[in-house]
Design a protein around this motif. Structure first.
Motif, mmCIF file in Angstrom:
data_model
loop_
_atom_site.group_PDB
_atom_site.id
_atom_site.type_symbol
_atom_site.label_atom_id
_atom_site.label_comp_id
_atom_site.label_asym_id
_atom_site.label_seq_id
_atom_site.Cartn_x
_atom_site.Cartn_y
_atom_site.Cartn_z
ATOM 1 N N SER B 532 4.931 25.818 23.762
ATOM 2 C CA SER B 532 5.741 26.120 22.574
ATOM 3 C C SER B 532 6.099 27.607 22.562
ATOM 4 C CB SER B 532 4.961 25.750 21.307
ATOM 5 O OG SER B 532 3.755 26.481 21.266
ATOM 6 N N ASP B 533 7.158 27.937 21.821
ATOM 7 C CA ASP B 533 7.613 29.330 21.760
ATOM 8 C C ASP B 533 6.515 30.274 21.255
ATOM 9 O OD1 ASP B 533 9.981 28.331 22.599
ATOM 10 O OD2 ASP B 533 11.147 28.880 20.816
ATOM 11 N N ASP B 534 5.749 29.791 20.265
ATOM 12 C CA ASP B 534 4.769 30.709 19.666
ATOM 13 C C ASP B 534 3.681 31.107 20.657
ATOM 14 O OD1 ASP B 534 3.618 28.238 19.690
ATOM 15 O OD2 ASP B 534 2.689 28.400 17.713
ATOM 16 N N GLU B 535 3.504 30.316 21.701
ATOM 17 C CA GLU B 535 2.506 30.703 22.702
ATOM 18 C C GLU B 535 2.908 32.010 23.387
ATOM 19 O OE1 GLU B 535 0.703 27.577 25.152
ATOM 20 O OE2 GLU B 535 1.976 26.158 24.113
ATOM 21 N N ILE B 536 4.214 32.247 23.470
ATOM 22 C CA ILE B 536 4.703 33.472 24.111
ATOM 23 C C ILE B 536 4.853 34.605 23.098
ATOM 24 C CG2 ILE B 536 6.743 34.461 25.296
ATOM 25 C CD1 ILE B 536 7.000 31.736 26.740
ATOM 26 N N THR B 537 5.142 34.252 21.856
ATOM 27 C CA THR B 537 5.462 35.299 20.878
ATOM 28 C C THR B 537 4.313 35.653 19.920
ATOM 29 O OG1 THR B 537 6.317 33.676 19.307
ATOM 30 C CG2 THR B 537 7.890 34.609 20.856
ATOM 31 N N GLU B 538 3.283 34.812 19.833
ATOM 32 C CA GLU B 538 2.307 34.985 18.749
ATOM 33 C C GLU B 538 1.479 36.267 18.855
ATOM 34 O OE1 GLU B 538 -0.218 31.532 18.788
ATOM 35 O OE2 GLU B 538 -1.105 32.059 20.708
ATOM 36 N N ASP B 539 1.439 36.883 20.042
ATOM 37 C CA ASP B 539 0.655 38.120 20.143
ATOM 38 C C ASP B 539 1.408 39.317 19.557
ATOM 39 O OD1 ASP B 539 2.574 38.638 22.004
ATOM 40 O OD2 ASP B 539 1.235 38.832 23.714
ATOM 41 N N GLY B 540 2.633 39.074 19.096
ATOM 42 C CA GLY B 540 3.375 40.153 18.446
ATOM 43 C C GLY B 540 4.105 41.060 19.426
ATOM 44 N N ARG B 541 3.891 40.851 20.727
ATOM 45 C CA ARG B 541 4.558 41.686 21.726
ATOM 46 C C ARG B 541 5.662 40.910 22.430
ATOM 47 N NH1 ARG B 541 -0.839 43.322 24.933
ATOM 48 N NH2 ARG B 541 -0.088 41.532 26.091
ATOM 49 N N GLY B 542 5.412 39.641 22.647
ATOM 50 C CA GLY B 542 6.336 38.834 23.439
ATOM 51 C C GLY B 542 7.529 38.371 22.625
ATOM 52 N N SER B 543 8.615 38.071 23.322
ATOM 53 C CA SER B 543 9.777 37.475 22.680
ATOM 54 C C SER B 543 10.474 36.597 23.715
ATOM 55 C CB SER B 543 10.732 38.565 22.181
ATOM 56 O OG SER B 543 11.209 39.322 23.271
ATOM 57 N N ILE B 544 11.355 35.746 23.238
ATOM 58 C CA ILE B 544 12.068 34.838 24.138
ATOM 59 C C ILE B 544 13.560 35.088 24.000
ATOM 60 C CG2 ILE B 544 12.653 32.404 24.535
ATOM 61 C CD1 ILE B 544 9.800 31.713 23.722
ATOM 62 N N THR B 545 14.238 35.190 25.145
ATOM 63 C CA THR B 545 15.689 35.321 25.135
ATOM 64 C C THR B 545 16.282 34.120 25.862
ATOM 65 O OG1 THR B 545 15.531 37.735 25.149
ATOM 66 C CG2 THR B 545 17.646 36.780 25.817
ATOM 67 N N VAL B 546 17.059 33.339 25.131
ATOM 68 C CA VAL B 546 17.649 32.135 25.716
ATOM 69 C C VAL B 546 19.031 32.478 26.260
ATOM 70 C CG1 VAL B 546 18.300 29.732 25.303
ATOM 71 C CG2 VAL B 546 16.437 30.759 23.978
ATOM 72 N N HIS B 547 19.247 32.177 27.527
ATOM 73 C CA HIS B 547 20.551 32.430 28.139
ATOM 74 C C HIS B 547 21.337 31.130 28.240
ATOM 75 C CE1 HIS B 547 19.893 36.629 29.168
ATOM 76 N NE2 HIS B 547 18.638 36.282 29.276
ATOM 77 N N PRO B 548 22.653 31.253 28.140
ATOM 78 C CA PRO B 548 23.456 30.036 28.121
ATOM 79 C C PRO B 548 23.533 29.367 29.496
ATOM 80 C CG PRO B 548 24.861 31.989 28.120
ATOM 81 C CD PRO B 548 23.453 32.475 27.999
ATOM 82 N N THR B 549 23.639 28.061 29.492
ATOM 83 C CA THR B 549 24.004 27.351 30.708
ATOM 84 C C THR B 549 25.522 27.453 30.840
ATOM 85 O OG1 THR B 549 24.033 25.341 29.414
ATOM 86 C CG2 THR B 549 22.066 25.744 30.719
ATOM 87 N N VAL B 550 26.051 27.020 31.991
ATOM 88 C CA VAL B 550 27.489 27.156 32.228
ATOM 89 C C VAL B 550 28.267 26.429 31.126
ATOM 90 C CG1 VAL B 550 29.369 26.590 33.811
ATOM 91 C CG2 VAL B 550 27.174 27.382 34.710
ATOM 92 N N GLY B 551 29.173 27.153 30.495
ATOM 93 C CA GLY B 551 30.008 26.527 29.470
ATOM 94 C C GLY B 551 29.370 26.459 28.102
#
Lengths: 422, 554
Positions: B532-551
């Motif tokens: 889940s996203d919070d596993e990466i962000t819950e430490d307060g340092r991490g964040s997630i950047t979603v990049h688009p697929t083609v189109g």
């Protein structure tokens, strides 16, 4: 009352994640898929909520300040236990780095036998799902597996369906050394495990002969430690005929001098079986009280497993020198922090008259009250987190099951670290 | 706050700027046009200094279980390179496989601001993200490994249609929070578990009746149809085997023009000519890459010295364990998902094979024409630790230095390479393409690797120096999201980068069969497998950047 399913457990080491749990306020009941290890660990009631300093209830803030004061004054602090989740361990490492502390995981004296063997010659190992789906010959060396893990056989060997075995009940189980304490290793078709019993202290000899037999070296005696060579030869032959043999051991159970050489013998034997033309893997047992978690986090943050120190501002690893028990015996310690988030019965070892801080699961009972006691929540019950399973590959996502208000290991240790700076 | 970098010579290939003096303005972490009436709050006079975007390493083993085994395996290698803690830096260790903190510091101190872990086992993805979560300074992301996992191979055997494969690939990349898909020795890791010790491109996995060629085509098609921008990241069959140049050429032909990235292609470019039956296939590989515009490569250059090879390719690592130096090695079969192998290596300039490997890598760099389709890697730590990049850049940019080095290697290897006859020297702009603009483009990153309006202000400033190694090993300044984090080659502030991911759409009904599979055969529940996203962000340092697929618009 709420029911939570697919709950992962940090207690059993095998990463069971199918428990069903009922939560009523702060009380917990395991209603499905529990076992002798998991059920009591989940159901244990919260006892203390308040921290204590010198035996008197204080606020968390006061306890943290006192802990920081003890650590700040110390010339050589040690952090033992190290039984917590990934974030707890991260905070522990940051604190140790700041304080120049020794970090020593409570199970390292056992785990050291594996690390010494691995760091000297390496190994070929496997993980639970490979065993569940492939293993046709399972050899247990020097360990009572069902006492270690009551559900191991049921979950990973006597599973009904497997991808690559037509009939899992035909798997063969062999014990060398300790005999099994119960019947878990008996197959669903009532086939009992073959047992070649010997004393733990004889395992070095027995494993050396078994490896020699795997390599077709001549062996000139008829028996070793009361085991007939012909019986050992049969095992060597089976290993070399199996489709996917697995040899398992528990380093913690090999409690004799220089047992790392036996681990190494066993791991080299597994390599020899592979060199002979069939597949075979080792499978070290462990993963309890956060030991794999401690070694993993310490490993990626410092390059070394969890018996190391920051005393000279750099990470230094020594599996012998930084054993906190021998440091206590040598009078090398002047502050002691014990971290144990999983098991309230796992009390700190007696370090002598040393200022002691205990950050541990609520309900710990002491023979001698520590200078500071901070009860904390349990990862996977009171807060979410991550813990490593015994095979060291899978980290399970622990769930928060209730609102107890108890702080996490990470919160407490981070606060102590910050108090050191201010 | 408005920051101005004044008077630098800018190399920004993404915006076709090639060594032009240009001021750069930064506001709120991003690059902005010159504001009309605003004085900068902070100005850096960098007149005449070389300015590039922060560098991006698109293939480096910085996070995940096998890397941590590699660390644990080599305590003696850490002891020679301890790193003390300071007020702003954590303690750690270097050398071949540095600790996470040291990884972040050392990359940033060379001007890098992003790095991608190329071998994220789905079942071990949590660990990869947790380790990368402890790598400061850098943005990061991972390519999720498929192709030897039993679920996929069962689908192939059952001849499931491409749509079903696509759904599974999309489900996996999302569950493991990846930015791309990688295949390692297609089907070979699985084959090793069935005791197949080698697997050629058209050889069948004995259990699944599937060939590596089938797997490559199926996964490359899935990537294309899902619109994942990073092409299928391929660690090919027969790594390290003399004669594997043919396997590589056949693999290129086998993907029928689909976008594919061949990683550490140096290890896959070996012929069998000469007295030692080992020769360079670099010219053939380069010719094929030049011709097939669907292909890209990173080199996986080797450098002489001690390292530890860490690979998902348990089959080939097992085959190479005999040359482990020091003599210790680890292989693992992993969770009906993948495997790994760790083999310490000491590459020696007086060893014929190693010397020729070194030359082959450089030949590939110099013979591939299009800098947008080749990338600068040592396959850290497999060819060499990433800290050797400045030296590698000098080898590429400085012909006389290269020839001086060539003169010192094993004489028979020197005879077997055309390196001395190659005059090409990489330009500054080409280095900026390999390590910035091209790397951002091929990993599908938006707003990175470029210095245009609205791009994130990841910027590296170097002092021009004829000695390119000295120049690139110690930038004057590194800015991460607009903040100065390195000054005179030293960390001045610890920051935490984001995790880049893609999230292709898929048909949710794929989960029905997956759930059954997990319940029956796996050792964890499907729901607990997904990160889940919070596993990466819950430490307060991490964040997630979603990049688009083609189109896709995000």
């Amino acid at each position: 009352m709420t029911t939570i399913t697919e709950v992962p457990s940090p207690f059993c080491g095998i990463g069971s994640d199918d428990l069903t749990i009922q939560v009523d306020g702060v009380s917990i009941k395991v209603t499905e898929n529990g076992c002798a290890i998991n059920t009591p660990a989940f159901e244990e009631a919260i006892a203390d909520i308040d921290p204590r300093v010198d035996g008197k209830m204080v606020s968390l803030d006061v306890a943290i300040k006192r802990a920081a004061k003890i650590l700040k004054k110390a010339n050589q602090s040690v952090i033992g236990g190290c039984a917590t989740d990934v974030n707890g361990m991260r905070a522990l490492m940051a604190l140790a780095d700041r304080n120049g502390a020794v970090v020593d995981n409570m199970n390292f004296t056992g785990a050291k036998r594996n690390f010494l063997a691995m760091q000297d010659s390496g190994w070929m190992n496997t993980t639970l799902a490979e065993i569940k789906n492939r293993c046709d010959l399972f050899v247990v060396v020097g360990c009572d597996l069902e006492a270690f893990s009551p559900q191991f056989y049921q979950r990973y060997l006597w599973n009904k369906e497997s991808m690559f075995l037509k009939d899992t009940s035909k798997r063969e189980v062999i014990y060398i050394g300790k005999a099994p304490s119960g019947k878990a290793s008996t197959s669903p078709k009532k086939a009992k495990a073959k047992v070649l019993e010997c004393a733990d202290a004889d395992l070095p000899e027995v494993m050396a002969v078994l490896r020699a037999l795997v390599k077709d070296h001549p062996v000139s005696v008829d028996e070793v430690a009361g085991i007939k060579i012909t019986d050992l030869k049969k095992i060597a032959d089976k290993l070399k005929k199996a489709t996917y043999g697995v040899v398992t051991w528990a380093a913690g159970a090999l409690d004799f001098s220089q047992a790392e050489l036996t681990v190494q013998m066993l791991c080299e034997m597994v390599k020899d079986v592979n060199a002979s033309g069939v597949r075979c893997s080792g499978f070290p047992l462990g993963g309890k009280e956060g030991d794999q978690t401690a070694n993993q986090v310490c490993g990626w943050q410092t390059g070394y497993p969890a018996r190391m120190r920051f005393s000279s501002d750099i990470p230094e690893y020594d599996p012998f020198l930084y054993d906190i028990n021998s440091m206590f015996a040598n009078g090398e310690v002047d502050a002691f922090l014990w971290v144990q988030a999983f098991n309230s019965r796992s009390v700190p070892p007696h370090g002598g008259k040393i200022p002691t801080i205990v950050v541990a699961r609520s309900g710990m009972v002491f023979e001698e009250e520590p200078d500071v006691f901070i009860p904390i929540g349990t990862p996977g019950i009171d807060h979410s987190g991550h813990a490593y399973r015994l095979d060291n590959v899978v980290a399970i996502r622990l769930k928060k099951l209730r609102d107890s208000g108890l702080p996490s290991t990470a919160e407490v240790l981070t606060a102590i670290e910050q108090a050191l700076v201010s | 706050m408005l920051t101005k970098l004044t008077g630098g010579i800018v190399y920004d290939p993404a915006n076709k700027i090639n060594g032009k003096q240009k001021d750069i303005y930064i506001k709120d972490g991003k690059i902005v046009n010159k504001p009309r009436n605003a004085d900068p709050d902070k100005e850096y006079n960098i007149k005449g200094k070389v300015v590039m975007a922060g560098a991006i390493d698109l293939h480096t083993h910085i996070g995940g279980g096998k890397g941590n085994i590699a660390r644990m395996l080599m305590p003696e290698n850490h002891r020679i390179d301890p790193v003390a803690h300071t007020d702003i830096k954590r303690a750690g260790t270097g050398h071949a496989m540095p600790s996470t903190f040291v990884t972040g510091y050392r990359y940033a101190e060379m001007g890098y601001t992003a790095a991608f872990e190329p071998a994220v086992l789905p079942v071990n993805a949590r660990q990869a993200h947790m380790e990368m979560g402890d790598v400061p300074m850098l943005d990061k992301g991972g390519y999720v490994m498929l192709g030897s996992d039993d679920y996929f191979l069962r689908m192939m055997t059952a001849k499931k249609d491409q749509q079903a494969i696509n759904d599974y690939v999309a489900w996996t990349i999302r569950a493991a929070q990846g930015v791309g898909i990688k295949v390692v020795n297609p089907g070979g890791i699985s084959a090793f578990k069935f005791n197949q010790r080698k697997l050629d491109l058209d050889e069948k996995n004995t259990h699944y009746n599937v060939t590596p060629r089938d797997i490559l085509r199926s996964l490359a098609t899935a990537i294309k149809e899902l619109g994942i921008k990073h092409p299928l990241h391929v660690h090919g069959s027969n790594l390290g085997v003399p004669g594997n140049v043919q396997t590589t050429l056949d693999s290129i032909a086998g993907v029928d023009g689909l976008p594919v990235h061949l990683t550490h292609v140096q290890f896959h470019s070996y012929g069998t000519e000469g007295d030692f039956k080992f020769s360079s296939g670099a010219a053939k590989i380069a010719e094929s890459i030049n011709k097939n515009k669907n292909m890209s490569v990173d080199v996986g250059q080797i450098m002489f010295g001690q390292t530890v090879t860490a690979s998902g390719d348990s089959q080939r690592q097992y085959a190479n364990h005999g040359i482990a130096s020091p003599n210790k090695w680890v292989c693992m079969d992993i969770e009906c998902d993948a495997g790994c192998g760790l083999v310490p290596f000491k590459y020696k300039d007086q060893n014929f094979v190693n010397a020729l490997q070194w030359a082959i890598g450089l030949e590939i760099f110099l013979l591939v024409d299009d800098p947008w389709r080749i990338f600068l890697t040592t396959d850290h730590p497999n060819g060499a630790p990433f800290t050797s990049y400045p030296h590698l850049i000098r080898l590429l940019m400085d012909k006389s230095f290269r020839n001086d080095m060539l003169a010192t290697i094993h004489p028979e290897a020197k005879k077997m390479t055309t390196l001395a006859s190659i005059d090409r020297e990489y330009t500054m702009q080409e280095i900026a393409i390999l390590t910035r603009a091209g790397a951002a483009k091929i990993t599908g990153l938006v707003g990175r690797g470029a210095l245009g309006k609205n791009d994130w202000a990841d910027i590296t400033v170097y002092t021009e120096n004829e000695n390119r190694e000295k120049m690139f090993e110690k930038p004057d300044y590194v800015f991460k999201n607009g903040e100065m984090v390195v000054k005179d080659g030293e960390i001045v502030k610890t920051v935490w980068g984001t995790t880049h991911v893609v999230r292709p759409e898929y048909d949710k009904s794929v989960e029905k069969d997956l759930k059954k599979y997990f319940d029956k055969y796996m050792t964890m529940k499907m729901g607990n497998f997904t990160i889940s996203d919070d596993e990466i962000t819950e430490d307060g340092r991490g964040s997630i950047t979603v990049h688009p697929t083609v189109g896709e618009k995000i």
